[in-house]
Design a protein around this motif. Structure first.
Motif, PDB file in Angstrom:
ATOM      1  N   VAL A   1      -7.322 -32.862 -42.699  1.00 30.44           N
ATOM      2  CA  VAL A   1      -8.518 -33.315 -41.973  1.00 30.44           C
ATOM      3  C   VAL A   1      -8.999 -34.653 -42.525  1.00 30.44           C
ATOM      4  N   LEU A   2      -8.979 -34.791 -43.863  1.00 32.46           N
ATOM      5  CA  LEU A   2      -9.403 -36.056 -44.468  1.00 32.46           C
ATOM      6  C   LEU A   2      -8.499 -37.212 -44.048  1.00 32.46           C
ATOM      7  N   GLY A   3      -7.226 -36.902 -43.810  1.00 30.40           N
ATOM      8  CA  GLY A   3      -6.290 -37.930 -43.349  1.00 30.40           C
ATOM      9  C   GLY A   3      -6.392 -38.187 -41.857  1.00 30.40           C
ATOM     10  N   VAL A   4      -6.672 -37.141 -41.092  1.00 33.24           N
ATOM     11  CA  VAL A   4      -6.749 -37.259 -39.630  1.00 33.24           C
ATOM     12  C   VAL A   4      -7.943 -38.109 -39.204  1.00 33.24           C
ATOM     13  N   ILE A   5      -9.044 -38.003 -39.924  1.00 40.03           N
ATOM     14  CA  ILE A   5     -10.259 -38.750 -39.541  1.00 40.03           C
ATOM     15  C   ILE A   5      -9.991 -40.260 -39.477  1.00 40.03           C
ATOM     16  N   PRO A   6      -9.451 -40.894 -40.563  1.00 37.19           N
ATOM     17  CA  PRO A   6      -9.154 -42.331 -40.428  1.00 37.19           C
ATOM     18  C   PRO A   6      -7.968 -42.610 -39.514  1.00 37.19           C
ATOM     19  N   TYR A   7      -6.968 -41.710 -39.521  1.00 36.40           N
ATOM     20  CA  TYR A   7      -5.768 -41.949 -38.706  1.00 36.40           C
ATOM     21  C   TYR A   7      -6.087 -41.936 -37.214  1.00 36.40           C
ATOM     22  N   ALA A   8      -6.661 -40.832 -36.733  1.00 33.13           N
ATOM     23  CA  ALA A   8      -6.984 -40.719 -35.305  1.00 33.13           C
ATOM     24  C   ALA A   8      -8.090 -41.702 -34.922  1.00 33.13           C
ATOM     25  N   GLY A   9      -9.097 -41.820 -35.802  1.00 36.55           N
ATOM     26  CA  GLY A   9     -10.201 -42.735 -35.512  1.00 36.55           C
ATOM     27  C   GLY A   9      -9.717 -44.163 -35.326  1.00 36.55           C
ATOM     28  N   LEU A  10      -8.919 -44.650 -36.286  1.00 36.34           N
ATOM     29  CA  LEU A  10      -8.439 -46.037 -36.215  1.00 36.34           C
ATOM     30  C   LEU A  10      -7.403 -46.241 -35.115  1.00 36.34           C
ATOM     31  N   SER A  11      -6.558 -45.222 -34.870  1.00 37.59           N
ATOM     32  CA  SER A  11      -5.527 -45.343 -33.827  1.00 37.59           C
ATOM     33  C   SER A  11      -6.167 -45.498 -32.450  1.00 37.59           C
ATOM     34  N   PHE A  12      -7.052 -44.566 -32.103  1.00 39.36           N
ATOM     35  CA  PHE A  12      -7.714 -44.642 -30.797  1.00 39.36           C
ATOM     36  C   PHE A  12      -8.603 -45.887 -30.705  1.00 39.36           C
TER      37      PHE A  12
ATOM     38  N   GLY B   1      -0.748 -47.423 -34.194  1.00 37.27           N
ATOM     39  CA  GLY B   1      -0.027 -46.524 -35.106  1.00 37.27           C
ATOM     40  C   GLY B   1       0.146 -47.124 -36.485  1.00 37.27           C
ATOM     41  N   LEU B   2       0.449 -48.412 -36.529  1.00 36.78           N
ATOM     42  CA  LEU B   2       0.654 -49.106 -37.806  1.00 36.78           C
ATOM     43  C   LEU B   2      -0.615 -49.084 -38.650  1.00 36.78           C
ATOM     44  N   ILE B   3      -1.741 -49.393 -38.035  1.00 40.90           N
ATOM     45  CA  ILE B   3      -3.025 -49.424 -38.758  1.00 40.90           C
ATOM     46  C   ILE B   3      -3.461 -48.021 -39.160  1.00 40.90           C
ATOM     47  N   GLY B   4      -3.405 -47.082 -38.216  1.00 41.62           N
ATOM     48  CA  GLY B   4      -3.849 -45.709 -38.486  1.00 41.62           C
ATOM     49  C   GLY B   4      -3.040 -45.023 -39.574  1.00 41.62           C
ATOM     50  N   GLN B   5      -1.711 -45.143 -39.508  1.00 42.27           N
ATOM     51  CA  GLN B   5      -0.864 -44.455 -40.484  1.00 42.27           C
ATOM     52  C   GLN B   5      -0.927 -45.093 -41.861  1.00 42.27           C
ATOM     53  N   SER B   6      -1.055 -46.404 -41.923  1.00 44.15           N
ATOM     54  CA  SER B   6      -1.162 -47.077 -43.227  1.00 44.15           C
ATOM     55  C   SER B   6      -2.435 -46.653 -43.955  1.00 44.15           C
ATOM     56  N   ALA B   7      -3.530 -46.480 -43.205  1.00 42.44           N
ATOM     57  CA  ALA B   7      -4.817 -46.119 -43.806  1.00 42.44           C
ATOM     58  C   ALA B   7      -4.828 -44.695 -44.349  1.00 42.44           C
ATOM     59  N   SER B   8      -4.074 -43.796 -43.714  1.00 45.02           N
ATOM     60  CA  SER B   8      -4.167 -42.374 -44.087  1.00 45.02           C
ATOM     61  C   SER B   8      -2.933 -41.849 -44.824  1.00 45.02           C
ATOM     62  N   TYR B   9      -1.971 -42.716 -45.138  1.00 43.69           N
ATOM     63  CA  TYR B   9      -0.678 -42.242 -45.647  1.00 43.69           C
ATOM     64  C   TYR B   9      -0.734 -41.462 -46.973  1.00 43.69           C
ATOM     65  N   PRO B  10      -1.486 -41.911 -47.992  1.00 40.76           N
ATOM     66  CA  PRO B  10      -1.505 -41.134 -49.246  1.00 40.76           C
ATOM     67  C   PRO B  10      -1.909 -39.666 -49.046  1.00 40.76           C
ATOM     68  N   LEU B  11      -2.873 -39.425 -48.153  1.00 38.92           N
ATOM     69  CA  LEU B  11      -3.290 -38.041 -47.885  1.00 38.92           C
ATOM     70  C   LEU B  11      -2.208 -37.273 -47.146  1.00 38.92           C
ATOM     71  N   ASP B  12      -1.369 -37.979 -46.401  1.00 40.15           N
ATOM     72  CA  ASP B  12      -0.250 -37.331 -45.724  1.00 40.15           C
ATOM     73  C   ASP B  12       0.769 -36.827 -46.746  1.00 40.15           C
ATOM     74  N   VAL B  13       1.011 -37.618 -47.798  1.00 39.14           N
ATOM     75  CA  VAL B  13       1.938 -37.200 -48.870  1.00 39.14           C
ATOM     76  C   VAL B  13       1.387 -35.974 -49.589  1.00 39.14           C
TER      77      VAL B  13
ATOM     78  N   LEU C   1       8.448 -47.840 -39.415  1.00 42.37           N
ATOM     79  CA  LEU C   1       9.481 -47.910 -38.384  1.00 42.37           C
ATOM     80  C   LEU C   1       9.215 -46.890 -37.281  1.00 42.37           C
ATOM     81  N   LYS C   2       8.974 -45.638 -37.676  1.00 41.29           N
ATOM     82  CA  LYS C   2       8.834 -44.568 -36.682  1.00 41.29           C
ATOM     83  C   LYS C   2       7.417 -44.469 -36.106  1.00 41.29           C
ATOM     84  N   GLY C   3       6.388 -44.762 -36.931  1.00 34.42           N
ATOM     85  CA  GLY C   3       5.002 -44.599 -36.494  1.00 34.42           C
ATOM     86  C   GLY C   3       4.643 -45.442 -35.284  1.00 34.42           C
TER      87      GLY C   3
END
Length: 318
Positions: A194-205, A237-249, A293-295
């Protein structure tokens, strides 16, 4: 007096009609929700299937202590192809589809609803939302979808990092986890998600909607072409995933702790262990180049497909 009563009755009926939603409006709202759900489901399925081999490779590196490099990633892909066959590159994709289809459907549909609600609240309509509500609509949509589909995400991660012999299918994963580790394990790693989804989804949309809005403002044609939508989605995708990546790991480590030998700990402990053993940058951003690459490809396909499906369904309805 008779006229006064009659006028009062007419006024009362008009007031009631103003307050009560009309059947046509209600029917239109239901149609919009169903249209968003269907478009989101198709968008998610196409996007994830397109990048499934890269996604599986990324997860394997995230949950191990091996050092990531593009050479090692493609070596792993080639090794998997040689020893397990071409279709094994999509191992776990059935579990991904079971999760992604409802996740994407809920996320896109929720985003449309949150845009409408926030638009009414702030006095704007839909895509014309100001920046902060636009960011909030995306974050709320991602949180809603993640909360409702999280166990399926955990199952997908388990299937991606284990051999075929361990789990035969999705239902087998659920059964073994509930028997051997307890039902609460199905939500292990939910907090960093959830902590990762908030910046990821927020920034992506937010990024996608902002780029579309700027396009409308400065371009000679109102609607972006499909390739322009793909570019907007890729940037999102590039911005959203870069911001939330550590929490994804951290999330992946916690999800697969029961099968990879890592101890099951809290977010803070998992974070400290990764930094201590692998370093802050190498550990927390492991596989990020693969995500770059994939994001963008996945998010670009996803947003573009959703928009085009919405346009197609509106055309069919009219």
């Amino acid at each position: 007096m008779g006229n006064g009563v009659k006028e009062g009755a007419v006024r009362l009926r008009e007031d009631a009609e103003a307050v009560l939603p009309s059947p046509i409006s209600s029917k239109s709202d239901h149609r919009q929700v169903l249209s968003s759900l269907l478009s989101g489901a198709v968008a998610g399925a196409l996007a994830k299937t397109a990048v499934a081999p890269l996604d599986r490779t990324k997860i394997i590196f995230q949950v191990s202590s091996k050092r990531f490099s593009a050479k090692e990633a493609f070596r792993l892909l080639y090794f998997t192809y040689l020893h397990e066959g071409f279709l094994s590159l999509w191992r776990g994709n059935s579990a991904t589809m079971v999760r992604v289809v409802p996740y994407a459907a809920i996320q896109f549909s929720a985003h449309e609803e949150y845009k409408r609600v926030l638009g009414r609240y702030y006095g704007f309509c839909g895509e014309a939302l100001p920046p902060w509500p636009r960011l909030l609509a995306g974050a709320l949509a991602g949180t809603t979808a993640a909360s409702l589909t999280y166990p399926l995400d955990l199952v997908r991660a388990r299937m991606a990092v284990t051999p075929k012999e361990m789990y035969s299918n999705i239902f087998h994963v659920f059964i073994r986890i509930s028997r051997e580790e307890g039902l609460k394990t199905l939500y292990h790693g939910f907090t960093p998600t959830v902590l990762g989804v908030i910046p990821y989804a927020g920034l992506s949309f937010f990024t996608y909607e902002t780029l579309k809005s700027l396009h409308r403002e400065y371009s000679s044609h109102r609607q972006p072409y499909p390739f322009e939508r793909m570019i907007f989605g890729a940037c999102a995708g590039l911005i959203g995933q870069s911001a939330s990546y550590p929490l994804d790991v951290v999330r992946r480590r916690m999800q697969t702790a029961g099968v990879t030998g890592h101890p099951r700990t809290s977010i803070a402990c998992t974070l400290r262990t990764i930094v201590r053993e692998e370093g802050a940058v190498r550990g927390l951003y492991k596989g990020l180049s693969m995500n770059w690459l994939k994001g963008p490809i996945a998010v670009g396909i996803s947003f573009t497909t959703f928009d085009l499906m919405q346009i197609l369904l509106r055309h069919l309805q009219s």
